[in-house]
Design an enzyme around this catalytic site. Structure first.
Site, PDB file in Angstrom:
ATOM      1  N   LYS A   1       2.637   0.770   6.557  1.00 34.49           N
ATOM      2  CA  LYS A   1       3.775  -0.072   6.946  1.00 34.49           C
ATOM      3  C   LYS A   1       4.321   0.494   8.249  1.00 34.49           C
ATOM      4  CE  LYS A   1       7.602   2.229   4.731  1.00 34.49           C
ATOM      5  NZ  LYS A   1       8.715   2.140   3.823  1.00 34.49           N
TER       6      LYS A   1
ATOM      7  N   GLY B   1       0.853  -1.189   0.000  1.00 35.24           N
ATOM      8  CA  GLY B   1       0.000   0.000   0.000  1.00 35.24           C
ATOM      9  C   GLY B   1       0.881   1.227   0.000  1.00 35.24           C
TER      10      GLY B   1
ATOM     11  N   CYS C   1       3.012   5.345  -2.924  1.00 36.29           N
ATOM     12  CA  CYS C   1       3.920   5.198  -4.069  1.00 36.29           C
ATOM     13  C   CYS C   1       3.639   3.942  -4.887  1.00 36.29           C
ATOM     14  CB  CYS C   1       5.364   5.200  -3.593  1.00 36.29           C
ATOM     15  SG  CYS C   1       5.868   6.830  -3.065  1.00 36.29           S
TER      16      CYS C   1
HETATM   17  C1  UDX Z   1       8.491   2.974  -1.944  1.00 37.05           C
HETATM   18  C2  UDX Z   1       9.856   2.586  -2.531  1.00 37.05           C
HETATM   19  O1  UDX Z   1      10.407   1.481  -1.802  1.00 37.05           O
HETATM   20  C3  UDX Z   1      10.790   3.771  -2.494  1.00 37.05           C
HETATM   21  O2  UDX Z   1      12.036   3.440  -3.091  1.00 37.05           O
HETATM   22  C4  UDX Z   1      10.095   4.877  -3.285  1.00 37.05           C
HETATM   23  O3  UDX Z   1      10.864   5.917  -3.568  1.00 37.05           O
HETATM   24  C5  UDX Z   1       8.808   5.258  -2.594  1.00 37.05           C
HETATM   25  O4  UDX Z   1       7.977   4.108  -2.603  1.00 37.05           O
HETATM   26  P1  UDX Z   1       7.449   3.232   0.484  1.00 37.05           P
HETATM   27  O5  UDX Z   1       6.193   3.676  -0.188  1.00 37.05           O
HETATM   28  O6  UDX Z   1       7.927   3.993   1.661  1.00 37.05           O
HETATM   29  O7  UDX Z   1       8.667   3.233  -0.553  1.00 37.05           O
HETATM   30  O8  UDX Z   1       7.201   1.723   0.930  1.00 37.05           O
HETATM   31  P2  UDX Z   1       7.954   0.334   0.761  1.00 37.05           P
HETATM   32  O9  UDX Z   1       8.927   0.133   1.837  1.00 37.05           O
HETATM   33  O10 UDX Z   1       8.455   0.193  -0.630  1.00 37.05           O
HETATM   34  O11 UDX Z   1       6.727  -0.660   1.014  1.00 37.05           O
HETATM   35  C6  UDX Z   1       5.594  -0.605   0.135  1.00 37.05           C
HETATM   36  C7  UDX Z   1       4.510  -1.552   0.594  1.00 37.05           C
HETATM   37  O12 UDX Z   1       4.854  -2.897   0.344  1.00 37.05           O
HETATM   38  C8  UDX Z   1       4.141  -1.463   2.064  1.00 37.05           C
HETATM   39  O13 UDX Z   1       2.727  -1.475   2.185  1.00 37.05           O
HETATM   40  C9  UDX Z   1       4.728  -2.724   2.659  1.00 37.05           C
HETATM   41  O14 UDX Z   1       4.030  -3.171   3.811  1.00 37.05           O
HETATM   42  C10 UDX Z   1       4.564  -3.680   1.498  1.00 37.05           C
HETATM   43  N1  UDX Z   1       5.509  -4.803   1.525  1.00 37.05           N
HETATM   44  C11 UDX Z   1       6.841  -4.579   1.435  1.00 37.05           C
HETATM   45  C12 UDX Z   1       5.033  -6.110   1.628  1.00 37.05           C
HETATM   46  O15 UDX Z   1       3.816  -6.341   1.713  1.00 37.05           O
HETATM   47  N2  UDX Z   1       5.929  -7.133   1.635  1.00 37.05           N
HETATM   48  C13 UDX Z   1       7.270  -6.937   1.545  1.00 37.05           C
HETATM   49  O16 UDX Z   1       8.015  -7.924   1.543  1.00 37.05           O
HETATM   50  C14 UDX Z   1       7.740  -5.613   1.464  1.00 37.05           C
END
Ligand code: UDX
Length: 475
Positions: free
Chosen positions: A356, A293, A296
């Protein structure tokens, strides 16, 4: 042209304090502005939302981002960072202007670029000297070319040079300050040598890891120097969308395999752990759960698919990743129904509201969608999150918010973990169990271990791992 850090020699390696304007003080703009000031530049940040600027001027920080308040306070005290309520006033003083405005999704999935267009008009009409205009906001490929066109169409003073560059951000919420100051790569999309040189000078302290590091007690940690990658503007824009979409793809892949593991009686943690040991795959972004979610990944994925469709390229692979992600809530809800039988009127505790951990951001948070669903089905929802309750309150009024995980769980028939805050792992689970009507934990983030939850006396369900189910005894 791609150049590794250290591979390219620029003359004049001395410290330079540059004048930089940052337009937009959301997550990206505020972190960028504060970190650029932290590494020694003279920065002015502006936003057309006056309330954000007022908060910042009064010493507050409108978002929760670890370490950000500290560096903002320090840079302001040392007169390297100021805030300006009138965006137009921030233009003339900056030699480099970072555009960090929002590019939210339109109903058809395209990125809404109207804020970028608006900034282009403003910069073109207010600039009185040469500027490098840098797009930091995530935008579809070719936006840089449109930006260049807009700057030339609206330019008021002929002869004032306005150059364009792309410098995508890779900042993760929750670790954005660390990501900015110790990145693995800095990508700059440029059209000429002087833009490349100017951007190198801006990032010189980061590239050479020479600044008073606020995160690691003054000294930058040992490790590989950040890579300096110089590309075309189109490539830089594409790198950003391709990177985020790949991360989304990886999460959906893990979730798809988790569903199969569940059917086969395998354990997804064992599977992804072994997969991640292969350096070609890597361990991160393989955590199965409620899906991705935030502001981004979901919107970047959509905009990337739309861009590919317009170009006539088949991106159905990413459509599938999007579909898998949308269905995570349905999949989890099946588990809730299976465990609770009837959901209506049952008190359910939800731990975690942010998209997150380590952020207060609830935009496109799976936890929020899940709560909407629980409420539609008639559950009485009690929620707790270490940081995101204020932001959740504004969009979810019907929820009872608690001041701790313990009070949220008290009297509930089920406890759902919707965000993987590490502190939930170390809760006093005996105390939680003692307060609940039924000791049922539904872990939508695979945060806890089924074996441990069994030994603590819980019924426990998660994704792609064996359930811990209570024996039904009728006396
Ligand atoms: C993201 C990109 O990682 C970053 O490089 C960019 O510039 C901005 O967007 P962010 O939105 O902060 O960063 O979140 P990110 O850490 O990428 O996690 C995205 C989502 O994926 C979260 O909801 C997280 O819970 C989910 N996720 C992540 C999973 O469900 N499983 C995983 O293994 C990793």
């Amino acid at each position: 042209m791609i150049v590794a850090a250290g591979g390219k020699q620029y003359d004049g390696g001395e410290e330079t304090r540059l004048r930089i304007s940052v337009i937009g003080t959301g997550y990206v703009g505020l972190v960028t502005g504060a970190c650029l000031a932290e590494i020694g530049h003279e920065v002015v940040c502006t936003d057309n939302d006056g309330s954000k600027i007022r908060t910042l001027e009064a010493g507050g920080v409108p978002i929760y981002e670890p370490g950000l308040d500290k560096i903002i306070a320090r840079a302001r005290k040392e007169n390297r960072l100021r805030f300006c309520a009138k965006p137009a006033d921030a233009v003339p003083g900056g030699d480099a202007i970072f555009i960090c405005v929002g590019t939210p999704p339109l109903p058809n999935g395209d990125a809404d670029l109207s804020a970028i267009d608006h900034v282009a008009r403003m910069v073109a009409s207010e600039a009185t000297s040469a500027k490098l205009v840098i797009e930091k906001s995530t935008v579809p490929a070719r936006t840089g070319h449109e930006l260049k066109r807009a700057l030339s169409v609206y330019a008021r003073r002929p002869g004032v040079s306005l150059r364009v560059a792309s410098n995508p951000e890779f900042l993760r919420e929750g670790t954005a300050v660390e990501d900015f100051l110790h990145p693995d790569r800095i990508v700059v999309g440029v059209e000429d040598e002087s833009s490349e040189r100017q951007l190198y000078d801006i990032y010189r302290p980061v590239l050479e890891q020479k600044f008073n590091c606020p995160v690691h007690a003054g000294t930058c940690p040992d490790g590989p120097a950040p890579k300096w990658l110089v590309t075309t503007i189109n490539s830089a824009e594409l790198i950003k969308h391709a990177s985020n979409s790949f991360l989304a793809l990886k999460v959906s892949y893990a979730n798809m395999v988790a569903d199969l593991a569940e059917k086969l009686g395998a354990d997804i943690d064992e599977v992804t752990r072994a997969m991640g040991m292969d350096p070609r795959i890597g361990p991160s972004f393989l955590n199965a759960g409620l899906g991705f979610g935030g502001f981004c990944l979901p919107k970047d994925l959509q905009a990337f698919v739309r861009l590919a469709e317009r170009c006539g390229v088949d991106f159905s692979m990413l459509r599938a990743a999007e579909k898998i992600n949308k269905h995570r809530i349905d999949r989890f809800f099946d588990k809730i129904r299976e465990a609770l039988w009837v959901v209506r009127d049952k008190p359910v505790c939800v731990l975690g509201l942010a998209f997150k951990p380590h952020t207060d951001d609830v935009r496109f948070a799976p936890a929020i969608d899940l709560i909407h669903r629980l409420m539609e089905e008639g559950a009485q929802v009690r929620a707790y999150d270490p940081q995101a309750m204020e932001k959740a309150r504004a969009i979810l009024p019907g929820v009872e918010y608690s001041d701790s995980a313990y009070s949220a769980a008290k009297g509930c028939e089920a406890l759902v973990i919707a965000t993987e805050w590490p502190e939930f792992r170390s809760l006093d689970w005996e105390r939680i169990r003692a307060g609940m009507v039924r000791p049922l934990v539904l872990d939508a983030r695979n945060l806890l271990s089924p074996g441990e939850m069994r030994s603590r006396g819980f019924e426990y369900r998660s994704f792609g791992r064996p359930d811990v189910v209570a024996e039904t005894q009728i006396a």
